[in-house]
Scaffold this motif. Structure first.
Motif, PDB file in Angstrom:
ATOM      1  N   LEU A 139       0.816  -1.216   0.000  1.00 36.69           N
ATOM      2  CA  LEU A 139       0.000   0.000   0.000  1.00 36.69           C
ATOM      3  C   LEU A 139       0.847   1.263   0.000  1.00 36.69           C
ATOM      4  O   LEU A 139       0.295   2.359  -0.126  1.00 36.69           O
ATOM      5  CB  LEU A 139      -0.917   0.014   1.238  1.00 36.69           C
ATOM      6  N   ARG A 140       2.181   1.134   0.194  1.00 34.61           N
ATOM      7  CA  ARG A 140       3.045   2.305   0.299  1.00 34.61           C
ATOM      8  C   ARG A 140       3.960   2.390  -0.907  1.00 34.61           C
ATOM      9  O   ARG A 140       4.347   1.381  -1.493  1.00 34.61           O
ATOM     10  CB  ARG A 140       3.879   2.242   1.583  1.00 34.61           C
ATOM     11  N   GLU A 141       4.338   3.631  -1.254  1.00 38.70           N
ATOM     12  CA  GLU A 141       5.199   3.858  -2.410  1.00 38.70           C
ATOM     13  C   GLU A 141       6.613   4.180  -1.966  1.00 38.70           C
ATOM     14  O   GLU A 141       6.850   4.612  -0.816  1.00 38.70           O
ATOM     15  CB  GLU A 141       4.634   4.991  -3.269  1.00 38.70           C
ATOM     16  N   VAL A 142       7.565   4.038  -2.914  1.00 37.62           N
ATOM     17  CA  VAL A 142       8.996   4.168  -2.610  1.00 37.62           C
ATOM     18  C   VAL A 142       9.323   5.548  -2.068  1.00 37.62           C
ATOM     19  O   VAL A 142      10.099   5.696  -1.108  1.00 37.62           O
ATOM     20  CB  VAL A 142       9.828   3.856  -3.884  1.00 37.62           C
ATOM     21  N   HIS A 143       8.736   6.593  -2.661  1.00 39.57           N
ATOM     22  CA  HIS A 143       9.131   7.958  -2.261  1.00 39.57           C
ATOM     23  C   HIS A 143       8.785   8.259  -0.806  1.00 39.57           C
ATOM     24  O   HIS A 143       9.312   9.207  -0.222  1.00 39.57           O
ATOM     25  CB  HIS A 143       8.467   8.985  -3.183  1.00 39.57           C
ATOM     26  N   GLU A 144       7.889   7.459  -0.211  1.00 36.70           N
ATOM     27  CA  GLU A 144       7.523   7.698   1.180  1.00 36.70           C
ATOM     28  C   GLU A 144       8.608   7.230   2.140  1.00 36.70           C
ATOM     29  O   GLU A 144       8.606   7.648   3.305  1.00 36.70           O
ATOM     30  CB  GLU A 144       6.207   6.991   1.512  1.00 36.70           C
ATOM     31  N   ALA A 145       9.527   6.356   1.688  1.00 36.71           N
ATOM     32  CA  ALA A 145      10.520   5.768   2.601  1.00 36.71           C
ATOM     33  C   ALA A 145      11.960   6.091   2.239  1.00 36.71           C
ATOM     34  O   ALA A 145      12.859   5.920   3.066  1.00 36.71           O
ATOM     35  CB  ALA A 145      10.344   4.245   2.643  1.00 36.71           C
ATOM     36  N   MET A 146      12.232   6.563   1.027  1.00 29.86           N
ATOM     37  CA  MET A 146      13.629   6.716   0.584  1.00 29.86           C
ATOM     38  C   MET A 146      14.306   7.854   1.323  1.00 29.86           C
ATOM     39  O   MET A 146      13.671   8.760   1.862  1.00 29.86           O
ATOM     40  CB  MET A 146      13.666   6.984  -0.917  1.00 29.86           C
ATOM     41  N   ASP A 147      15.679   7.747   1.324  1.00 28.51           N
ATOM     42  CA  ASP A 147      16.477   8.850   1.862  1.00 28.51           C
ATOM     43  C   ASP A 147      16.370  10.044   0.938  1.00 28.51           C
ATOM     44  O   ASP A 147      15.889   9.943  -0.196  1.00 28.51           O
ATOM     45  CB  ASP A 147      17.955   8.437   1.959  1.00 28.51           C
ATOM     46  N   GLY A 148      16.884  11.154   1.411  1.00 27.08           N
ATOM     47  CA  GLY A 148      16.953  12.333   0.567  1.00 27.08           C
ATOM     48  C   GLY A 148      18.027  12.155  -0.503  1.00 27.08           C
ATOM     49  O   GLY A 148      18.373  11.041  -0.890  1.00 27.08           O
ATOM     50  N   GLN A 149      18.606  13.247  -0.958  1.00 26.68           N
ATOM     51  CA  GLN A 149      19.613  13.184  -2.031  1.00 26.68           C
ATOM     52  C   GLN A 149      20.738  12.239  -1.620  1.00 26.68           C
ATOM     53  O   GLN A 149      21.322  12.372  -0.538  1.00 26.68           O
ATOM     54  CB  GLN A 149      20.179  14.585  -2.307  1.00 26.68           C
ATOM     55  N   HIS A 235      20.695  -2.177  -1.531  1.00 26.57           N
ATOM     56  CA  HIS A 235      20.282  -0.830  -1.905  1.00 26.57           C
ATOM     57  C   HIS A 235      19.786  -0.798  -3.336  1.00 26.57           C
ATOM     58  O   HIS A 235      20.308  -1.522  -4.187  1.00 26.57           O
ATOM     59  CB  HIS A 235      21.446   0.173  -1.760  1.00 26.57           C
ATOM     60  N   LEU A 236      18.823   0.053  -3.566  1.00 27.06           N
ATOM     61  CA  LEU A 236      18.327   0.349  -4.901  1.00 27.06           C
ATOM     62  C   LEU A 236      18.364   1.853  -5.104  1.00 27.06           C
ATOM     63  O   LEU A 236      18.068   2.628  -4.172  1.00 27.06           O
ATOM     64  CB  LEU A 236      16.888  -0.146  -5.073  1.00 27.06           C
ATOM     65  N   ALA A 237      18.751   2.273  -6.300  1.00 22.91           N
ATOM     66  CA  ALA A 237      18.676   3.701  -6.631  1.00 22.91           C
ATOM     67  C   ALA A 237      17.234   4.032  -7.023  1.00 22.91           C
ATOM     68  O   ALA A 237      16.561   3.256  -7.707  1.00 22.91           O
ATOM     69  CB  ALA A 237      19.633   4.042  -7.757  1.00 22.91           C
ATOM     70  N   VAL A 238      16.789   5.213  -6.613  1.00 26.73           N
ATOM     71  CA  VAL A 238      15.416   5.652  -6.897  1.00 26.73           C
ATOM     72  C   VAL A 238      15.479   6.686  -8.010  1.00 26.73           C
ATOM     73  O   VAL A 238      16.216   7.687  -7.902  1.00 26.73           O
ATOM     74  CB  VAL A 238      14.746   6.247  -5.649  1.00 26.73           C
ATOM     75  N   LEU A 239      14.689   6.474  -9.082  1.00 21.51           N
ATOM     76  CA  LEU A 239      14.675   7.360 -10.238  1.00 21.51           C
ATOM     77  C   LEU A 239      13.391   8.174 -10.246  1.00 21.51           C
ATOM     78  O   LEU A 239      12.314   7.682  -9.871  1.00 21.51           O
ATOM     79  CB  LEU A 239      14.775   6.546 -11.537  1.00 21.51           C
ATOM     80  N   ASP A 240      13.505   9.433 -10.708  1.00 19.62           N
ATOM     81  CA  ASP A 240      12.302  10.240 -10.883  1.00 19.62           C
ATOM     82  C   ASP A 240      11.757  10.035 -12.291  1.00 19.62           C
ATOM     83  O   ASP A 240      12.216   9.151 -13.029  1.00 19.62           O
ATOM     84  CB  ASP A 240      12.586  11.715 -10.594  1.00 19.62           C
ATOM     85  N   ASP A 241      10.813  10.855 -12.701  1.00 18.66           N
ATOM     86  CA  ASP A 241      10.176  10.683 -14.017  1.00 18.66           C
ATOM     87  C   ASP A 241      11.142  10.951 -15.165  1.00 18.66           C
ATOM     88  O   ASP A 241      10.898  10.509 -16.303  1.00 18.66           O
ATOM     89  CB  ASP A 241       8.952  11.604 -14.121  1.00 18.66           C
ATOM     90  N   VAL A 246      17.432  10.179  -7.584  1.00 19.68           N
ATOM     91  CA  VAL A 246      17.010  11.161  -6.569  1.00 19.68           C
ATOM     92  C   VAL A 246      17.067  10.590  -5.169  1.00 19.68           C
ATOM     93  O   VAL A 246      16.713  11.269  -4.208  1.00 19.68           O
ATOM     94  CB  VAL A 246      15.564  11.647  -6.866  1.00 19.68           C
ATOM     95  N   GLY A 247      17.526   9.337  -5.015  1.00 22.93           N
ATOM     96  CA  GLY A 247      17.594   8.772  -3.676  1.00 22.93           C
ATOM     97  C   GLY A 247      18.025   7.336  -3.704  1.00 22.93           C
ATOM     98  O   GLY A 247      18.164   6.706  -4.756  1.00 22.93           O
ATOM     99  N   LEU A 248      18.296   6.790  -2.491  1.00 27.65           N
ATOM    100  CA  LEU A 248      18.639   5.397  -2.306  1.00 27.65           C
ATOM    101  C   LEU A 248      17.620   4.766  -1.381  1.00 27.65           C
ATOM    102  O   LEU A 248      17.092   5.417  -0.472  1.00 27.65           O
ATOM    103  CB  LEU A 248      20.043   5.244  -1.720  1.00 27.65           C
ATOM    104  N   LEU A 249      17.361   3.479  -1.588  1.00 30.33           N
ATOM    105  CA  LEU A 249      16.404   2.764  -0.750  1.00 30.33           C
ATOM    106  C   LEU A 249      17.024   1.447  -0.338  1.00 30.33           C
ATOM    107  O   LEU A 249      17.467   0.671  -1.185  1.00 30.33           O
ATOM    108  CB  LEU A 249      15.108   2.506  -1.523  1.00 30.33           C
ATOM    109  N   GLY A 250      17.078   1.208   0.993  1.00 26.42           N
ATOM    110  CA  GLY A 250      17.583  -0.044   1.527  1.00 26.42           C
ATOM    111  C   GLY A 250      16.615  -0.608   2.538  1.00 26.42           C
ATOM    112  O   GLY A 250      15.550  -0.040   2.816  1.00 26.42           O
ATOM    113  N   PHE A 251      17.026  -1.770   3.123  1.00 26.06           N
ATOM    114  CA  PHE A 251      16.155  -2.373   4.133  1.00 26.06           C
ATOM    115  C   PHE A 251      15.936  -1.429   5.304  1.00 26.06           C
ATOM    116  O   PHE A 251      14.865  -1.384   5.903  1.00 26.06           O
ATOM    117  CB  PHE A 251      16.763  -3.690   4.619  1.00 26.06           C
ATOM    118  N   ARG A 252      16.971  -0.658   5.650  1.00 27.10           N
ATOM    119  CA  ARG A 252      16.834   0.266   6.772  1.00 27.10           C
ATOM    120  C   ARG A 252      15.755   1.298   6.480  1.00 27.10           C
ATOM    121  O   ARG A 252      14.926   1.632   7.347  1.00 27.10           O
ATOM    122  CB  ARG A 252      18.165   0.960   7.037  1.00 27.10           C
ATOM    123  N   ASN A 253      15.744   1.815   5.215  1.00 23.83           N
ATOM    124  CA  ASN A 253      14.735   2.802   4.853  1.00 23.83           C
ATOM    125  C   ASN A 253      13.321   2.208   4.914  1.00 23.83           C
ATOM    126  O   ASN A 253      12.378   2.848   5.367  1.00 23.83           O
ATOM    127  CB  ASN A 253      14.988   3.326   3.445  1.00 23.83           C
TER     128      ASN A 253
END
Length: 849
Positions: A139-149, A235-241, A246-253
């Motif tokens: 129910l949640r999207e990546v941008h809600e949990a990713m780190d900043g820049q 870790h996964l890199a987060v891409l914008d449109d 624009v960010g990184l996402l890991g288990f910690r995030n």
């Protein structure tokens, strides 16, 4: 972590931990320890001496190493390990583990048994992989949990430089911009591998893991987690449109985002729960207070009808306390007025509709019956089965009694209890329809008591009410059972006689009613007789609707009253025409009195019999109507008395006379005194004195110029009050005359007490001069008394020279009549009778008739 599957959240950490512990001694060189961690793909290593855990070294700790110093890699691990080691018991539930991860900021916990012996390691990654978060993550999207820049470094930087940057900025990964334009990634786990294999000055561009695995900002966290697991990366890199990182996402995030969101939702859920509980509690308290304070009785029974609850209003209405009815059925209130069919129908409706509402008679504990408005509702459970019945009732006994009383007041006379006009009209309409259908006659008799006002005035209104009750009893006793006797108000009654065989029946009934009223009445100590005037109209002879029948009977009654009273008259068409003319004339007179249009004054001179000079005048009212023509005073003056217009008519005539006197004065004429007739109603008005005073001031009239005439009958009933009022009028300078003297209750003895200035002898005595000795005697007595009392005497109605000659033998001051001057309009009177102020004579001599 709290937002997991409820079953998973309560599992002990023993089910989640990694049991294959990686450990080494405190003297193990760092290079060796790093190679072992890299080969085993572990994120942490325990430092153990014997059976005692001294510390822990993790991937995060590798960032603190000096990659530019190869000799540093030979340092014993015991010198750089983290100590003491945070631990958990085997039985700690996963929800508590997640909470400690969030609160303490650690990434690993040692799991120990009851004796404190190490049994395994649990990490944040373990929690993310095994906690059962799939429904939530979906129910949640990546941008809600990713780190900043993210931390982005150039590929030319050395391994030692990048490690230092990651450590200083608290990052567990860095994005590497490679020379060929692609991106790679370096993580803490990579650093553990590089410790043993690459010198610190190695450019990171050749070490970064490529290609860089990515997800979009709008992807679900569940998809991101599955990618991390499938590719065995952290870790996964987060891409914008625009496909920019624009960010990184890991288990910690994922864990941090889940925990943050969980905290918000938990807080909202708790707040909503608290509000709901508060509302529920308030609603329950309010419901209890409403039930307790309700004026409606409330009964709650079980499915079998046994009473489980009653409120105070129930006890107040029925007299039963709760203890007396709990466990019993509502049959305890049964009145016995309703049969079994009534209750069977009630229960049938209740089963079919779920409720029943109606009126029912019940019995109080005292045995008194009462009428209640009852509503019974079936209360069903979730399965649709009836569990209870709720009954609400209101005692409406007094409401019904009040409705009956209102109905009585609406249709019956409150004094006599006879039908009033409204009920009479209903019955008359029914009787007319019945007579029309069966070709029968009916009659309406309008009855008015004669001299009823005298009884009220002399004996009082209480006696008048008693008289009306006795009259209604007598009339009712002389009528048939099917006849209707009604009271319209005052002393007016109406009788409806239906189903007449012949018209003669009506006259027989009329005579019988007149005889009944003519018998003596005894009220208190007083015995007296009165009569009645009765008018009759017939259906269909005189009218075919109720209103006209009553109106025609009323007209016939007035004819009976005019023609001698104490009798009856049948309606005739000429009566209707006359009544119509009287109504038309009354309406026109009201308009004339209000506006003054059509009203005028004619002035009849009063002359000196010797010198034929005009000494005074009487103002006489005239009325000219555009449709009715010239209406005689003999018609409109009695009409004004009956219609209650005499006061307003007299007031307007006084103003007209005063205005005319002022006009003559302003024209330079010398007007003679003008007198205006006062009615009894006008004389006894409380404001008469003030009105005359204001009139004299408004028109600036000299004293003695404006006079008043009144009949002696006005003065006899209240001589003392009349004397005081007349004296006050005299003090204003008003001449006062007694008109028509000798025709009423003349008493020569009261003349000396009244401050009048003249007597006007009635024309009937003048007309009989020379024909009746009594007239001469009266003239001699009146004129002699007047001379002694120094009163002027005016002879009215002098129409022949013989009458004028005969009056020469008596002491007369003035004469008035057609012989000496007819009534004239103001302009003609001024021309004939008034002199200019410049002339010495006050009045003008009339030509000899």
């Amino acid at each position: 972590m709290k937002f997991q599957d409820p079953v998973t959240a309560d599992l002990p950490v023993e089910r989640l931990m990694q049991t294959g512990l990686l450990s080494c001694g405190p003297d193990t060189p760092l290079r060796e320890a790093a190679e072992r961690m890299a080969s085993r793909r572990c994120s942490s290593m325990l430092i153990i001496e014997g059976e005692r855990v001294l510390g822990i070294w993790t991937e995060r700790d590798s960032l603190r190493l000096d990659f530019g110093n190869p000799q540093g890699l030979l340092t014993p691990i015991g010198q750089v390990m983290s100590t003491p080691v945070s631990h958990l018991h085997l039985s700690t539930p996963m929800s508590a583990v997640a909470e400690r991860f969030r609160a303490e900021g650690h990434r690993h916990f040692l799991v120990v048994d009851d004796q404190g012996r190490p049994r395994g390691i649990v990490s944040q990654t373990d929690l993310a992989l095994k906690q059962g978060l799939e429904p939530y993550l979906g129910l949640r999207e990546v941008h809600e949990a990713m780190d900043g820049q993210p931390l982005t470094v150039a590929g030319a930087l050395s391994l030692a430089e990048v490690a230092a940057l990651m450590y200083r900025q608290g990052q567990d990964a860095a994005v590497v911009a490679c020379a060929d334009g692609e991106y790679g990634i370096l993580t803490e786990r990579d650093m553990v591998r590089f410790v043993a294999r690459h010198p610190g000055n190695t450019p990171v561009g050749g070490l970064a893991s490529r290609p860089l695995l990515t997800v979009n900002r709008g992807d679900t966290l569940l998809r991101a987690r599955d990618l991390l697991i499938d590719y065995r990366v952290r870790h996964l890199a987060v891409l914008d449109d625009d496909n920019r990182v624009v960010g990184l996402l890991g288990f910690r995030n994922i864990l941090d985002g889940v925990e943050h969101r969980y905290q918000q939702q938990l807080r909202q859920a708790l707040e909503q729960r608290d509000r709901a509980l508060s509302r529920s509690r308030l609603n329950l308290e309010l419901a209890e207070r409403v039930i307790e304070a309700s004026l409606e009785g409330i009964i709650i029974t079980d499915a079998e009808g046994r009473i489980e609850f009653v409120n105070p209003a129930f006890s107040h209405t029925t007299g039963y306390s709760p203890e007396e009815v709990l466990g019993r059925t509502p049959a305890v209130l049964s009145s016995g007025r309703h049969d079994s069919a009534f209750y069977a129908e009630m229960w049938r409706t209740l089963r079919e509709r779920g409720y029943w509402r109606g009126e029912i008679w019940n019995r109080r504990k005292s045995g008194q019956l009462y009428l209640e408005l009852l509503t019974v509702t079936a209360i069903r459970d979730a399965e649709g089965n009836i569990g209870n019945y709720a009954a609400l009732f209101t005692d409406i006994t007094h409401i019904r009694e009040n409705e009956d009383q209102i109905r009585q007041l609406a249709y019956y006379d409150p004094l006599t209890r006879l039908p009033n006009r409204r009920l009479l009209e209903d019955r008359l309409e029914l009787a007319i329809r019945h007579a029309h259908r069966h070709q029968r006659r009916l009659a309406v008799l309008f009855i008015d008591l004669d001299h009823f006002k005298q009884v009220n005035d002399s004996l009082g209104h209480a006696a008048g009410d008693e008289l009306l009750l006795e009259v209604s009893r007598r009339l009712g006793d002389r009528l048939r059972e099917d006849d209707t006797l009604a009271r319209l108000g005052g002393d007016e009654f109406i009788v409806l006689l239906p189903d007449l065989e012949e018209a003669d029946e009506v006259t027989r009934v009329a005579r019988r009613l007149i005889d009944a009223i003519g018998e003596p009445f005894r009220i208190g100590q007083q015995s007296f007789r009165i009569g009645c005037s009765l008018g009759i109209s017939l259906y269909p002879d005189d009218a075919t609707d109720a209103e006209e029948l009553v109106h025609h009977a009323d007209a016939a009654m007035y004819r009976a009253k005019q023609e001698g009273r104490n009798g009856y008259r049948l309606f005739r068409r000429d009566m209707h025409q006359q009544e119509h003319r009287w109504l038309q004339m009354e309406t026109a007179l009201r308009d004339a009195v209000e506006s003054g249009e059509g009203l005028s004054l004619h002035y009849q001179p009063q002359v000196d019999p010797a010198g034929r000079q005009v000494r005074a005048a009487e103002a006489l009212a005239r009325w000219q109507h555009p449709e009715l023509g010239a209406v005689s005073p003999a018609d409109f003056i009695p009409l004004a008395e009956r219609a209650g217009l005499m006061v307003s008519l007299g007031r307007r005539l006084m103003r007209m006379a005063a205005a005319q006197l002022r006009a003559w004065l302003d024209e330079g004429l010398t007007p003679v005194p003008v007198s205006v007739n006062l009615s009894a109603q006008q004389f006894w008005q409380q404001d008469l004195l003030a009105e005359v005073r204001d009139l004299l001031l408004d028109y600036r009239l000299p004293a003695g110029l404006f006079g008043l005439e009144l009949t002696e009958s006005i003065l006899l009933d209240k001589q003392q009050q009349a004397a005081r009022l007349l004296q006050a009028l005299r003090e204003l300078g008003c001449p006062l005359a007694i008109d028509d003297f000798g025709t009423g209750y003349s008493s020569l003895s009261y003349l000396h007490a009244l401050p009048v200035t003249s007597l006007k002898i009635d024309r009937s005595f003048i007309r009989q001069l020379g024909e009746c000795r009594s007239s001469s005697a009266v003239l001699a007595a009146v004129t002699g008394l007047a001379r002694e009392l120094e009163l002027q005497v005016v002879a009215e109605g002098v129409e022949t020279p013989a009458q004028l000659d005969a009056l020469g033998r008596y002491h007369l001051t003035l004469v008035q009549g057609w012989l000496t001057g007819r009534p004239m309009p103001a302009a003609e009177f001024a021309e004939s009778c008034l002199s200019p102020a410049a002339r010495s004579e006050r009045s003008r001599k009339l030509p000899t008739s």
